[in-house]
Motif scaffolding. Structure first.
Motif, short mmCIF file in Angstrom:
data_model
loop_
_atom_site.label_atom_id
_atom_site.label_comp_id
_atom_site.label_asym_id
_atom_site.label_seq_id
_atom_site.Cartn_x
_atom_site.Cartn_y
_atom_site.Cartn_z
N ASP A 1 0.84 -1.19 0.00
CA ASP A 1 0.00 0.00 0.00
C ASP A 1 0.88 1.24 0.00
O ASP A 1 1.82 1.34 0.78
N ALA B 1 -8.10 -4.66 -3.60
CA ALA B 1 -7.49 -3.44 -3.08
C ALA B 1 -8.40 -2.72 -2.10
O ALA B 1 -7.94 -2.09 -1.15
N ASN C 1 1.91 -4.23 -12.59
CA ASN C 1 1.34 -4.07 -11.25
C ASN C 1 2.00 -2.93 -10.49
O ASN C 1 1.33 -2.19 -9.78
N TYR D 1 -0.28 0.30 -9.12
CA TYR D 1 -0.41 0.72 -7.73
C TYR D 1 0.59 1.82 -7.37
O TYR D 1 0.87 2.07 -6.21
#
Lengths: 359, 526
Positions: free
Chosen positions: A31, A144, B87, B91
């Motif tokens: 994250d 997510a 990926n 993100y």
């Protein structure tokens, strides 16, 4: 859309499941806010090479070798130990796909399609969805946002998950052209053979530079009749002399017929329609400008013919009459490059003629 | 259409073309901007490069290009690289702004272009700044001796891809993949430093017949020459040999990134003359990349700083033998406006590699100021981390403990060691091959260069560390040896040392691994 990588991603997924002597590890996507929570784990295999004990892992590659700790100052704040931090989900996409297939949600096997899913994916937008990517995007979102952890797997395709196959249009330039040399061979033209051959040859050379060897050349001759000349004997083309009157109408009619594909008088064994829709057509008309016939009908022919041509070069050698010279300009000003010239093969004159013909 | 309205870009008297494309469409806005920046680079800074095509791509396309850069074949490794990269970008973990791709030949324009990929998710200012950065890379690719010696060409690689697919369709994927994996293991044995070895060549008049006639450092090539393969195997291995030459590019990584950032900074300075706001953003972006002390960002940090330092020194005339002879105070007051900084830097980019660059330009003064900077940064970090928890005297102790290891000498030493050590150096000793067994020996002779400068105490400590660091006794090596033995179809032995520095010989016959302590161990002397 064909991709340069092809099915490399599938190969990778199969390779992970296989048992071999490759070294299996994984890389975590964390994250971005806290740097600790694992969003996703990607399994990674590596080919072994002979390597040092101390300077971890394999060499350099193109990726970022974050494990290189040889310089003793890797203290960048975010490298904290994540032992007591919460780890949310560690499921990878490949496993989920397998699970889906077990539940009969496979879209790769046509017989087993889930009706609800299938409806969602196909009926709503009749366009070209990429079903696999759509499901992947849905799973990504569910993982997510923590939705997956709470509710387990549910089909819940939203607008932002939809993925479409992108069809790319490519314009491929057509590199072919036809160059028509039309020559007045009436008696008055016999002295201009060498000059017109020079000019035509130079223009031909220029076209070959532009279109390489894809330019086709057609030779037409006319008096008060017109015909196509055999391209194998092109050296004789500029020596052709005939008696009789001069009329431009049959000559331009002949070009019309060639573009239409109608039978026309010819001395050449090759008969081929000029495909003006798909290629560039250039016309070079060499004459002394005397037209004995009526100009009215000719004007109509030119009006029909010109839209089919890319460019018209009009070369008037010697100047007896200006009537046609003015008329051809009035048909389509942009398409015609015209010039009047004497019979002089000096550098200056040829340059002047070519400059005004080719701009 | 765009080009006519803009001025010509001339490099060495030849006009070059710069365009920016979005799919198959020319992006006129970015083309105009890219040409403007290129004009600044060429005319003001004196850079030179060839035709450029900026391709603005989305994340997925970008990830594919990144995957294809290192492994241009459609293999599982390329697929893995793509999945990871995609990926990462999705993100926002380690976003790539740009990548300079390989050269390709444009069939319609009849010219060679370099493809540069730019992420379309960057902001407008970022893209301009990144373009400036890219010109720095292109200059090095165009001028640097080592860079020019690596033949990377998209057209060649796409031919390789076609061949690979054809081999795959005739045989099955597993068979081909196995050979591909073996080739990847072999590629760790490509000779990265052909210019560093002092080869003892066989005397021309000598009558002894030995094979090989000299120490062979390129074990991959030696394998290709001496093992009998099926035609397709040989073709695949040769393809991989050619592709893996790209690894040599690692030798100029610091210079590459440093120079590109340096040039980017110069462009931000230029922008500041008319648009201070944008320039500020650009500067901030540069510092976010080049002012972070982490191993991954080291090339940016170090290269940028070093180029800045060289520019200052050569602009003010603080270099050369006469300058070194001055006393400290004279040095401080010394000023001679030479303004040779930029030309010196351009000269460096032509022929140096990282090792030579750091060896000859990063002097002790540079590393002293570098350690001071690092010290400040760690202190700040410690204040942030423990500031509220502990009283001041304990904070000072922590700081002292952290900074005691910082020594400009050692820093320089570590860096030099790293830049000539991208993996173990292994060679086939002269006269060792008789057909029944292949002997490989580790070469650690480069350590001599560093050990000579240490005191006895330091030297002992270092040798202990080195034995742990440079020993090859691990599972990666064992698996690799097993694979090599399968390729050669004879036993393979590797002479290295264990973690205590005692000579160790690892041998594999294709299935088993055996270790013994007799054997010569790695080579230490030239």
């Amino acid at each position: 859309m064909t991709s340069e990588l092809g099915d490399a991603e599938d190969k990778y997924r199969k390779k992970i499941d296989e048992e071999d002597d490759l070294i299996l590890s994984s890389t975590d996507i964390r994250d971005i806010n806290d740097g600790k929570t694992v969003i996703k784990t990607i399994p990674v295999k590596a080919n072994p090479t002979i390597s040092y004990n101390g300077l971890g892992g394999n060499g350099e590659g193109d990726g970022d070798g974050d494990n290189g700790d040889g310089n003793g100052k890797g203290n960048n704040g975010e490298g904290g130990k994540g032992d007591n931090s919460k780890v949310k989900v560690g499921v990878d996409k490949r496993r989920l796909k397998q699970m889906m297939e077990n539940w009969g949600l496979s879209f790769s096997k046509p017989g087993k399609k889930d009706k609800k899913l299938y409806k969602l994916l196909t009926t709503e937008n009749g366009v070209d969805e990429n079903q696999e990517k759509t499901i992947e995007a849905m799973l990504d979102r569910q993982m997510a946002t923590g939705y997956f952890e709470k509710n387990g797997f549910k089909i819940d395709v939203r607008d932002e998950d939809m993925r479409y196959n992108f069809i790319e249009e490519k314009l491929i330039p057509n590199l072919s052209a036809t160059f028509v040399i039309m020559r007045d061979i009436s008696g008055s033209m016999d002295t201009y053979g060498e000059f017109s051959a020079t000019i035509a040859g130079l223009i031909e050379f220029w076209l070959k530079q532009k279109y390489e060897d894809t330019v086709k050349i057609r030779y037409l001759a006319h008096t008060n009749q017109a015909f196509e000349f055999d391209p194998r004997k092109k050296d004789d083309f500029y020596k052709l002399v005939a008696n009789g009157g001069t009329s431009f109408q049959p000559a331009y009619k002949l070009v019309m017929d060639m573009t239409d594909g109608i039978a026309y008088p010819s001395m050449s064994p090759y008969k081929e329609r000029i495909a003006y829709e798909s290629e560039d057509v250039f016309l070079l008309h060499i004459t002394d400008g005397d037209n004995y016939e009526d100009n009215g009908e000719l004007y109509n022919t030119l009006k029909k013919l010109f839209p089919r041509l890319t460019k018209v070069f009009y070369l008037q050698v010697g100047s007896d009459s200006d009537e046609f010279y003015k008329m051809i300009k009035s048909v389509d000003r942009d398409k015609v490059n015209e010039v009047k010239s004497g019979n002089d093969i000096s550098y200056g004159n040829v340059k002047k003629v070519l400059d005004s013909l080719l701009n | 259409m765009v080009k006519k309205s803009l001025e010509k870009l001339l490099v060495d008297g030849k006009e070059i073309d710069v365009i920016a494309t979005h799919g198959s469409i020319i992006d006129e806005k970015y083309t105009a901007e890219a040409r403007k920046i290129a004009s600044f680079m060429i005319n003001k800074l004196g850079l030179s490069f060839g035709n450029v095509e900026f391709k603005i791509l989305d994340n997925e396309q970008f990830a594919e290009k990144v995957a294809l850069y290192g492994t241009p074949l459609p293999t599982w490794e390329a697929g893995q690289e793509k999945v990871i990269e995609e990926n990462n970008m999705k993100y926002r973990q380690g976003v790539l702004y740009e990548m300079v791709g390989h050269k390709f030949y444009d069939n319609i324009k009849k010219e060679e272009y370099t493809a540069v990929y730019i992420n379309q998710n960057d902001t407008y200012d970022e893209i301009l700044s990144v373009m400036a950065h890219v010109y720095g890379h292109l200059h090095i690719e165009h001028n640097n001796r080592l860079s020019k010696s690596i033949d990377a060409n998209s057209n060649k690689f796409s031919y390789y891809r076609d061949r690979y697919r054809e081999i795959e369709s005739r045989l099955d994927i597993k068979t081909v993949e196995k050979m591909y994996d073996y080739a990847q293991t072999l590629s760790g044995l490509i000779d990265m430093f052909p210019d560093f070895h002092k080869n003892k060549k066989n005397d021309y008049y000598s009558k002894e017949h030995v094979y090989p006639e000299e120490d062979i450092y390129d074990v991959y090539k030696f394998t290709l020459e001496n093992v009998r393969f099926n035609p397709w195997e040989k073709e695949l291995l040769e393809m991989m040999y050619d592709i893996n030459q790209l690894r040599k590019g690692a030798r100029i990584k610091i210079m590459h990134e440093g120079f590109a950032t340096f040039v980017q900074d110069k462009y931000a300075e230029e922008v500041a003359k008319y648009d201070i706001n944008t320039a500020f953003k650009m500067r901030k972006g540069i510092l976010e990349v080049a002012d972070v002390l982490s191993p991954a960002q080291l090339p940016y940090y170090l290269g940028f700083r070093l180029f800045k330092d060289i520019e200052k020194r050569w602009d003010e005339g603080r270099h050369g033998i006469l300058y070194d002879l001055l006393s400290e105070e004279e040095k401080r007051n010394y000023l001679k406006n030479e303004n040779k900084g930029l030309s010196e830097i351009l000269e460096i980019t032509k022929s140096y590699t990282d090792w030579e660059f750091i060896f000859s330009y990063a002097d002790l003064n540079f590393f002293k100021s570098l350690t001071r900077e690092i010290e400040e940064k760690t202190n700040m970090m410690i204040d942030n981390l423990y500031g509220g928890k502990y009283p001041k005297h304990i904070l000072d102790e922590i700081k002292a403990a952290n900074n005691s290891k910082l020594d400009p000498n050692i820093l320089r030493f570590q860096l030099l060691l790293e830049t000539e050590n991208y993996g173990p150096m292994v060679y086939v000793p002269k006269g060792s091959f008789k057909g029944d067994k292949l002997t490989l020996r580790q070469d650690l002779s480069f350590l001599k260069r560093y050990i000579g400068k240490l005191s006895d105490e330091e030297r002992e400590a270092f040798e202990e560390q080195a034995a742990q660091m440079f020993s090859l006794d691990n599972k990666y090596t064992s698996v690799s040896l097993r694979r090599l033995s399968k390729i050669w179809k004879i036993p393979i032995e590797l002479q290295t040392m264990d973690a205590d520095g005692i000579p160790l010989t690892i041998e594999s016959d294709g299935s088993d691994i055996s270790k013994s302590n007799d054997g010569e161990g790695p080579k230490f002397d030239e």
